[in-house]
Design an enzyme around this catalytic site. Structure first.
Site, PDB file in Angstrom:
ATOM      1  N   ARG A  63       0.806  -1.125   0.058  1.00 55.50           N
ATOM      2  CA  ARG A  63       0.147   0.095   0.258  1.00 55.50           C
ATOM      3  C   ARG A  63       0.928   1.435   0.074  1.00 55.50           C
ATOM      4  O   ARG A  63       0.154   2.225  -0.420  1.00 55.50           O
ATOM      5  CB  ARG A  63      -1.109   0.068   1.104  1.00 55.50           C
ATOM      6  CG  ARG A  63      -1.983  -1.045   0.763  1.00 55.50           C
ATOM      7  CD  ARG A  63      -3.083  -1.181   1.964  1.00 55.50           C
ATOM      8  NE  ARG A  63      -2.585  -1.667   3.291  1.00 55.50           N
ATOM      9  CZ  ARG A  63      -2.153  -3.163   3.438  1.00 55.50           C
ATOM     10  NH1 ARG A  63      -2.536  -3.908   2.491  1.00 55.50           N
ATOM     11  NH2 ARG A  63      -1.504  -3.088   4.731  1.00 55.50           N
ATOM     12  N   GLU A 100       2.778  -7.580  14.015  1.00 49.58           N
ATOM     13  CA  GLU A 100       1.779  -8.095  14.989  1.00 49.58           C
ATOM     14  C   GLU A 100       1.243  -9.231  14.833  1.00 49.58           C
ATOM     15  O   GLU A 100       0.848 -10.087  15.674  1.00 49.58           O
ATOM     16  CB  GLU A 100       0.710  -7.007  15.097  1.00 49.58           C
ATOM     17  CG  GLU A 100       0.250  -6.888  13.804  1.00 49.58           C
ATOM     18  CD  GLU A 100       0.819  -5.762  12.747  1.00 49.58           C
ATOM     19  OE1 GLU A 100       0.136  -5.145  11.911  1.00 49.58           O
ATOM     20  OE2 GLU A 100       2.124  -5.524  13.030  1.00 49.58           O
TER      21      GLU A 100
END
Length: 178
Positions: A63, A100
């Site tokens: 992105r 994460e």
């Protein structure tokens, strides 16, 4: 038309349990599909960096490849991709990191930057900071004059900026905070 940051925030799609259960994914592609939101985002980021002397915008896969080239064009800078392993054709450097929901590695071409470059490192979202920290480490190995770090969104509760505590020379900014 000047749009409020609240309106930009409201247009971000939230996807629960993606890419794995327990993760709330913030999908910024909803900002990109509307020309007014895309223009507003571009304008905000341009205003943030127009006087910084940026020579290269470095975008993180994938992105970061959307706003990165838009911003590079507006700033009169080149665009450099940071990619996942095996995607860049020439000699690369790499950095591995924890994120994460697992481990990952990023790469940059060894000849992508030089000591005369002022770099804007861009990605869509700051969560725990692992991806950007790895990207920043790669960029710094190429010895640019200055490194700026930019995100569209910062997830404040995850304290991602903490990974940059020892990087006093890195300027970190986000357009939106959630």
């Amino acid at each position: 038309m000047i749009m409020s940051k609240e309106k930009l925030i409201k247009s971000i799609r939230e996807v629960p349990d993606f890419p794995i259960p327990g993760i709330l994914f913030y999908d910024v592609t909803t900002l990109f599909k509307d020309s007014e939101r895309l223009q507003e985002l571009s304008d905000i980021m341009y205003e943030m960096y127009k006087d910084k002397g940026i020579t290269k915008v470095v975008g993180i896969e994938s992105r970061g490849f959307i706003m990165g080239p838009i911003l590079a064009t507006r700033l009169g800078a080149g665009f450099i991709p940071i990619r996942k392993p095996g995607k860049l054709p020439a000699e690369t450097m790499e950095e591995s990191y924890d994120k994460e929901y697992g481990k990952d590695t990023v790469q940059i071409h060894k000849d992508a930057l030089n000591e005369n470059d002022v770099v804007l490192l861009h990605d869509d979202l700051l969560a725990t900071g692992g991806t950007m920290k790895a990207a920043c480490n790669l960029v710094k190995k190429l010895h640019p004059k200055k490194v700026y770090v930019n995100f569209i969104i910062e997830l404040k509760e995850l304290n991602g900026k903490q990974v940059f505590e020892n990087d006093q020379d890195v300027d970190i900014q986000s357009v939106l905070s959630l």
